[in-house]
Scaffold this active site. Sequence first.
Site, short mmCIF file in Angstrom:
data_model
loop_
_atom_site.label_atom_id
_atom_site.label_comp_id
_atom_site.label_asym_id
_atom_site.label_seq_id
_atom_site.Cartn_x
_atom_site.Cartn_y
_atom_site.Cartn_z
N SER A 247 1.11 -3.18 3.05
CA SER A 247 2.26 -2.30 3.24
C SER A 247 2.27 -1.72 4.64
CB SER A 247 2.23 -1.17 2.21
OG SER A 247 2.32 -1.67 0.89
N GLY A 285 6.18 -5.19 1.86
CA GLY A 285 5.31 -4.42 2.75
C GLY A 285 5.88 -4.16 4.12
N PRO A 328 11.25 -6.22 -0.52
CA PRO A 328 11.31 -4.93 0.17
C PRO A 328 11.55 -3.80 -0.81
CG PRO A 328 13.39 -6.09 0.39
CD PRO A 328 12.45 -7.03 -0.32
N GLY A 329 10.87 -2.71 -0.64
CA GLY A 329 11.09 -1.51 -1.44
C GLY A 329 11.21 -0.32 -0.52
N TYR A 375 -2.90 8.90 1.94
CA TYR A 375 -2.95 7.81 2.92
C TYR A 375 -3.08 8.29 4.36
CZ TYR A 375 -0.88 4.99 -0.87
OH TYR A 375 -0.62 4.36 -2.05
N CYS A 402 -2.90 24.93 -4.46
CA CYS A 402 -4.21 25.52 -4.22
C CYS A 402 -5.18 24.44 -3.72
CB CYS A 402 -4.72 26.15 -5.52
SG CYS A 402 -6.13 27.23 -5.28
N TYR A 432 8.09 6.30 -2.44
CA TYR A 432 6.72 6.71 -2.78
C TYR A 432 6.49 8.22 -2.71
CZ TYR A 432 5.94 1.74 -2.52
OH TYR A 432 6.04 0.39 -2.72
#
Length: 478
Positions: A247, A285, A328-329, A375, A402, A432
């Site tokens: 990705s 990706g 593709p997303g 990430y 927290c 995402y």
Amino acid sequence: MRAHEAGALHATGYGGPPQWLPTPTDVNELMPSLWPQTVRRDSRARLEIGGVDAVTLAEKFGTPAYIIDEADFRARARAFRHEMGAAFADVGGGAQVYYAGKAFLCTAVATWIEQEGLCLDVCSGGELAVAMRAEFPPQRIGMHGNNKSVAEIRAALDYGVGRIVLDSFDEIDRVSAIASELGVVAPVMVRVTVGVEAHTHEYIATAHEDQKFGFSLAGGHAYKAAERVLAASETMHLLGFHSHIGSQIFDTAGFEVAARRVLELQTRVARENGVELLELDLGGGFGIAYTSEHHPLSPAELGAGMADIIRRECRAEGMSPPRISLEPGRAIAGPAGITLYEVGTVKEVELEGGLRRTYVSVDGGMSDNVRTALYEADYSATMANRCGQGEPTLSRIVGKHCESGDIVVMDEYLPADVRPGDLVAVPATGAYCRALSSQYNHVPRPPVLAVRDGVARVIVRRETIEDILALDVVEPVS
């Protein structure tokens, strides 16, 4: 890696701004590559998206809120379908574009995808249920997942999905058994790990050997998987192979190696078993711009580069090009969405070397965008209710949870006069973010709003405390 479970203070790279983040001349300027196509500042300097200004959105729907520019989303979907179709017109007769539903999926989005002529990739029973609710054509659905349950496989075959991507020998046997029980022949592809590691974060690079997805080329596992499928021809029909190398990829070099290796396998399986394998899926990706450091390729550039790779590799193998699929997303949903927050507190801290940073706390955080923590993802941001008058100030936008690692935007310049009650918008959050959201600290999930032609509407409603409490089982007092 900058991430550390004890929080950002313990991470490497903590201190001044990253090299790619220069001090802006105009801290209120919008960089077009980061924002949906309709975003601008109106006559009152308010951020406007889809013809609706940020203040109006906040007053009517509250914050935080995910906002999708429907026109932008649809335009990106159309661009992939058109440009990939054109690029592969003389290579296997065109390309099928599957929107990767894991990026973001709801009933409205499934409807948009269907109307724009794309296929849909789902990877769970829940995503399949959304597709079914939207009455998405089953033959245009692909079913992914590395551990599909019996119930999920049965639901997919009952609905008549166009393909199931196989991920293990256990799954081959499982799909065959369920297809036999239902009296159908399951159209399947075999997912191959080709030993290509995309230039990306190791947690989202999925084609190297030491990971959970697919059948490895090493040791002949992918070939053996194909043989097992072909041996069960009464219950499964092998369409071809599937490969996905990772990705946030910004060039086509990795696809060249992956395509070569998968095509070699596809040619060998077809010739040695006397079958035709007419399809090849190269995955997705494709990267997007989260900050000024990112320079993604357009669908036309991606299509031209990948079609040239397939054309060249098929010529070398002496084979007719298979029909290509792509997934593709993020590249469709990501740039089309923003997240709108309200500032709650502003705090200045002193860093080593005389540096200062302003901590801007907003009413969301890692429950609505965990990517920074997960990430080390970088984001940008801007004031959305007005143009700030202060000097550009190095800022960190943090959430209300927290956790010291609850960071939405690690490094950004905001006006020095940012204050509680201001609105802040973070671009490129259409993929995402809602999909990975949680109820951490029992904070309800934000709504998803679609904006278009001056009209805003809810396509996923805001979660409430009542929703959260409804899941609790109250035990009787003993």
